[in-house]
Design a protein around this motif. Structure first.
Motif: not given
Length: 68
Positions: A40-45, A64-65
């Motif tokens: 999810f971090y890589s998707i967002e970035m 995370q939330e």
């Protein structure tokens, strides 16, 4: 990452933009893929045209939330 997205039916940026993190998490689980937060971090970035390691602690907390 591209392979993982293809496995859950996301083939274009538009597909990704039309999905939300909860849908992606469910699709990953249904395919037997552990939905690790780094996905999810890589998707967002990627959507922000930023390097995944550029993510801030606040952005991590927000994701995370949503995901958990």
């Amino acid at each position: 990452m591209v392979k993982i997205m293809h496995e859950i039916g996301i083939f274009t940026k538009e597909d990704l933009m039309n999905a939300d993190y909860r849908q992606i998490k469910t699709a990953l689980i249904n395919k037997g893929i552990q939905p690790h937060l780094n996905i999810f971090y890589s998707i967002e970035m990627g959507l922000q045209n930023r390097v995944w390691s550029d993510i801030t602690l606040q952005e991590k907390k927000e994701i995370q939330e949503i995901v958990q």
